[in-house]
Enzyme design. Structure first.
Site, PDB file in Angstrom:
ATOM      1  N   LYS A  36       5.436  14.775   8.026  1.00 19.79           N
ATOM      2  CA  LYS A  36       4.785  15.397   6.869  1.00 19.79           C
ATOM      3  C   LYS A  36       3.570  16.215   7.301  1.00 19.79           C
ATOM      4  O   LYS A  36       3.388  17.361   6.892  1.00 19.79           O
ATOM      5  CB  LYS A  36       4.341  14.330   5.865  1.00 19.79           C
ATOM      6  CG  LYS A  36       5.436  13.650   5.111  1.00 19.79           C
ATOM      7  CD  LYS A  36       4.837  12.565   4.200  1.00 19.79           C
ATOM      8  CE  LYS A  36       5.877  11.875   3.362  1.00 19.79           C
ATOM      9  NZ  LYS A  36       5.266  10.821   2.511  1.00 19.79           N
ATOM     10  N   ALA A  52       0.068  10.826   5.029  1.00 23.52           N
ATOM     11  CA  ALA A  52       0.301   9.384   5.020  1.00 23.52           C
ATOM     12  C   ALA A  52       1.663   9.081   4.428  1.00 23.52           C
ATOM     13  O   ALA A  52       2.215   9.863   3.655  1.00 23.52           O
ATOM     14  CB  ALA A  52      -0.789   8.690   4.201  1.00 23.52           C
ATOM     15  N   ASP A  53       2.178   7.935   4.795  1.00 21.14           N
ATOM     16  CA  ASP A  53       3.393   7.428   4.201  1.00 21.14           C
ATOM     17  C   ASP A  53       3.245   5.920   4.084  1.00 21.14           C
ATOM     18  O   ASP A  53       2.727   5.271   5.003  1.00 21.14           O
ATOM     19  CB  ASP A  53       4.631   7.777   5.021  1.00 21.14           C
ATOM     20  CG  ASP A  53       5.898   7.495   4.243  1.00 21.14           C
ATOM     21  OD1 ASP A  53       6.124   8.193   3.231  1.00 21.14           O
ATOM     22  OD2 ASP A  53       6.632   6.565   4.607  1.00 21.14           O
ATOM     23  N   THR A  54       3.668   5.381   2.959  1.00 17.52           N
ATOM     24  CA  THR A  54       3.581   3.948   2.709  1.00 17.52           C
ATOM     25  C   THR A  54       4.978   3.413   2.434  1.00 17.52           C
ATOM     26  O   THR A  54       5.723   4.001   1.659  1.00 17.52           O
ATOM     27  CB  THR A  54       2.670   3.665   1.493  1.00 17.52           C
ATOM     28  OG1 THR A  54       1.377   4.212   1.753  1.00 17.52           O
ATOM     29  CG2 THR A  54       2.549   2.174   1.232  1.00 17.52           C
TER      30      THR A  54
END
Length: 182
Positions: A36, A52-54
Protein backbone atom coordinates in the site's frame (compact mmCIF):
# COMPACT_ATOMS: atom_id res chain seq x y z
CA UNK A 1 -2.20 11.52 13.52
CA UNK A 2 -3.63 14.70 14.98
CA UNK A 3 -2.33 13.51 18.37
CA UNK A 4 1.17 13.91 16.96
CA UNK A 5 0.34 17.48 15.87
CA UNK A 6 1.52 16.73 12.35
CA UNK A 7 -0.45 17.95 9.34
CA UNK A 8 -1.56 15.03 7.19
CA UNK A 9 -3.60 14.09 4.17
CA UNK A 10 -5.34 10.76 3.66
CA UNK A 11 -4.87 8.99 0.34
CA UNK A 12 -6.34 5.60 -0.36
CA UNK A 13 -5.22 3.00 -2.83
CA UNK A 14 -6.70 -0.38 -3.62
CA UNK A 15 -4.41 -3.37 -3.20
CA UNK A 16 -5.41 -6.94 -3.98
CA UNK A 17 -4.62 -8.29 -0.54
CA UNK A 18 -5.33 -11.85 -1.72
CA UNK A 19 -2.31 -11.58 -4.04
CA UNK A 20 0.07 -10.72 -1.19
CA UNK A 21 1.76 -13.51 0.73
CA UNK A 22 3.84 -13.96 3.86
CA UNK A 23 5.35 -16.89 5.71
CA UNK A 24 3.86 -15.74 9.04
CA UNK A 25 0.94 -13.57 10.13
CA UNK A 26 3.28 -10.63 10.86
CA UNK A 27 5.03 -10.97 7.50
CA UNK A 28 1.71 -11.12 5.63
CA UNK A 29 0.38 -7.96 7.30
CA UNK A 30 3.75 -6.21 6.80
CA UNK A 31 3.83 -7.08 3.11
CA UNK A 32 0.33 -5.64 2.62
CA UNK A 33 1.26 -2.42 4.45
CA UNK A 34 4.44 -2.11 2.36
CA UNK A 35 2.54 -2.71 -0.88
CA UNK A 36 0.00 0.00 0.00
CA UNK A 37 2.65 2.49 1.07
CA UNK A 38 5.01 1.90 -1.83
CA UNK A 39 2.31 2.70 -4.36
CA UNK A 40 1.43 5.97 -2.62
CA UNK A 41 5.08 6.92 -1.98
CA UNK A 42 5.92 6.33 -5.63
CA UNK A 43 3.34 8.99 -6.58
CA UNK A 44 4.23 11.40 -3.77
CA UNK A 45 7.98 11.92 -3.86
CA UNK A 46 9.49 13.80 -0.88
CA UNK A 47 6.41 13.25 1.29
CA UNK A 48 6.38 11.13 4.42
CA UNK A 49 4.04 8.26 3.59
CA UNK A 50 2.58 6.11 6.33
CA UNK A 51 0.58 3.04 5.40
CA UNK A 52 -0.95 0.44 7.65
CA UNK A 53 -2.87 -2.77 7.52
CA UNK A 54 -4.69 -4.48 10.38
CA UNK A 55 -5.69 -8.12 10.46
CA UNK A 56 -7.31 -10.41 13.01
CA UNK A 57 -5.84 -13.88 13.48
CA UNK A 58 -7.19 -16.85 15.38
CA UNK A 59 -5.04 -19.98 15.49
CA UNK A 60 -2.71 -18.14 13.04
CA UNK A 61 -5.50 -18.02 10.44
CA UNK A 62 -6.67 -14.60 9.21
CA UNK A 63 -10.24 -13.42 9.65
CA UNK A 64 -10.66 -10.73 7.05
CA UNK A 65 -13.42 -8.23 6.51
CA UNK A 66 -16.66 -10.16 6.13
CA UNK A 67 -18.29 -9.89 2.72
CA UNK A 68 -21.79 -10.73 3.96
CA UNK A 69 -23.84 -11.46 7.08
CA UNK A 70 -23.18 -15.19 6.92
CA UNK A 71 -19.42 -14.66 6.92
CA UNK A 72 -19.65 -12.03 9.70
CA UNK A 73 -21.58 -14.45 11.91
CA UNK A 74 -19.04 -17.18 11.19
CA UNK A 75 -16.19 -14.85 12.26
CA UNK A 76 -17.94 -13.87 15.49
CA UNK A 77 -18.71 -17.50 16.35
CA UNK A 78 -14.99 -18.32 15.95
CA UNK A 79 -14.03 -15.42 18.21
CA UNK A 80 -16.71 -16.12 20.85
CA UNK A 81 -15.21 -16.94 24.24
CA UNK A 82 -11.68 -17.04 22.82
CA UNK A 83 -8.52 -14.96 22.59
CA UNK A 84 -7.35 -13.77 19.20
CA UNK A 85 -4.48 -11.63 17.97
CA UNK A 86 -4.82 -8.31 16.19
CA UNK A 87 -1.73 -7.38 14.18
CA UNK A 88 -1.21 -3.99 12.62
CA UNK A 89 1.79 -3.43 10.39
CA UNK A 90 2.87 0.12 9.68
CA UNK A 91 5.23 1.06 6.86
CA UNK A 92 6.93 4.46 6.66
CA UNK A 93 8.45 5.86 3.49
CA UNK A 94 10.45 9.05 3.01
CA UNK A 95 12.98 9.54 0.24
CA UNK A 96 15.40 6.61 0.72
CA UNK A 97 13.95 5.55 4.08
CA UNK A 98 11.62 2.58 4.40
CA UNK A 99 10.77 1.35 7.85
CA UNK A 100 8.18 -1.19 8.92
CA UNK A 101 7.02 -2.45 12.29
CA UNK A 102 4.24 -4.64 13.67
CA UNK A 103 2.20 -4.24 16.80
CA UNK A 104 0.34 -7.21 18.29
CA UNK A 105 -2.57 -7.06 20.72
CA UNK A 106 -4.37 -10.00 22.29
CA UNK A 107 -8.15 -9.58 22.52
CA UNK A 108 -10.41 -11.91 24.49
CA UNK A 109 -14.13 -12.02 23.76
CA UNK A 110 -16.90 -12.98 26.11
CA UNK A 111 -18.95 -15.98 25.03
CA UNK A 112 -21.47 -14.57 22.56
CA UNK A 113 -25.04 -15.74 22.27
CA UNK A 114 -26.57 -16.37 18.87
CA UNK A 115 -28.98 -13.52 19.62
CA UNK A 116 -26.10 -11.11 20.26
CA UNK A 117 -24.29 -12.20 17.10
CA UNK A 118 -27.47 -11.82 15.03
CA UNK A 119 -28.25 -8.35 16.43
CA UNK A 120 -24.67 -7.11 16.06
CA UNK A 121 -24.45 -8.27 12.45
CA UNK A 122 -27.90 -6.78 11.73
CA UNK A 123 -26.59 -3.40 12.99
CA UNK A 124 -24.09 -3.37 10.08
CA UNK A 125 -21.19 -2.50 12.39
CA UNK A 126 -19.39 -5.70 11.38
CA UNK A 127 -18.65 -4.66 7.82
CA UNK A 128 -15.36 -3.21 6.58
CA UNK A 129 -13.65 -4.35 9.78
CA UNK A 130 -11.07 -7.08 10.15
CA UNK A 131 -12.57 -9.97 12.09
CA UNK A 132 -16.05 -8.53 11.67
CA UNK A 133 -16.05 -6.18 14.68
CA UNK A 134 -15.06 -2.67 15.67
CA UNK A 135 -13.64 -2.24 19.18
CA UNK A 136 -14.27 1.50 18.94
CA UNK A 137 -18.01 0.98 18.44
CA UNK A 138 -20.60 -1.50 19.76
CA UNK A 139 -18.08 -4.30 19.18
CA UNK A 140 -16.41 -3.17 22.42
CA UNK A 141 -19.28 -4.84 24.27
CA UNK A 142 -17.96 -8.25 23.15
CA UNK A 143 -14.49 -7.62 24.59
CA UNK A 144 -13.74 -9.15 27.97
CA UNK A 145 -10.17 -7.79 28.02
CA UNK A 146 -7.22 -6.83 25.89
CA UNK A 147 -3.50 -7.22 26.39
CA UNK A 148 -1.66 -4.58 24.43
CA UNK A 149 -2.38 -1.35 22.61
CA UNK A 150 -6.07 -0.45 22.23
CA UNK A 151 -5.25 1.88 19.31
CA UNK A 152 -3.65 -1.06 17.54
CA UNK A 153 -7.00 -2.85 17.55
CA UNK A 154 -8.66 0.32 16.20
CA UNK A 155 -6.13 0.22 13.35
CA UNK A 156 -3.15 2.50 14.07
CA UNK A 157 -0.76 2.02 17.02
CA UNK A 158 -0.11 5.73 17.46
CA UNK A 159 2.35 5.48 20.38
CA UNK A 160 4.62 3.06 18.53
CA UNK A 161 4.27 5.09 15.32
CA UNK A 162 5.47 8.16 17.22
CA UNK A 163 8.51 6.27 18.53
CA UNK A 164 9.35 4.87 15.08
CA UNK A 165 9.04 8.29 13.45
CA UNK A 166 11.39 9.72 16.10
CA UNK A 167 13.82 6.82 15.60
CA UNK A 168 13.88 7.46 11.85
CA UNK A 169 14.23 11.21 12.55
CA UNK A 170 11.02 11.96 10.65
CA UNK A 171 9.40 13.92 13.47
CA UNK A 172 10.27 16.47 16.11
CA UNK A 173 7.79 16.66 18.95
CA UNK A 174 8.62 19.63 21.15
CA UNK A 175 5.42 20.49 22.99
CA UNK A 176 5.23 21.68 26.57
CA UNK A 177 4.63 18.67 28.75
CA UNK A 178 5.50 16.19 25.98
CA UNK A 179 7.11 12.97 27.01
CA UNK A 180 10.89 12.79 26.61
CA UNK A 181 11.78 9.49 24.93
CA UNK A 182 15.47 10.04 24.21
Amino acid sequence: MSLLQVPFEVKTIEVDEQAVFGSSPSELVSNIAIEKGFRVADRNQHAIVISADTMVFIDDKPLGKPENATEAKKHLRKLSGRTHTVITAVALFFDDICGVFCEKTKVTFYALSEEWIHDYVASGDCYDKAGGYGIQTAGSLMVEHISGDYNNVVGLPVAELYREMKRLQLIEFATTGARNDN
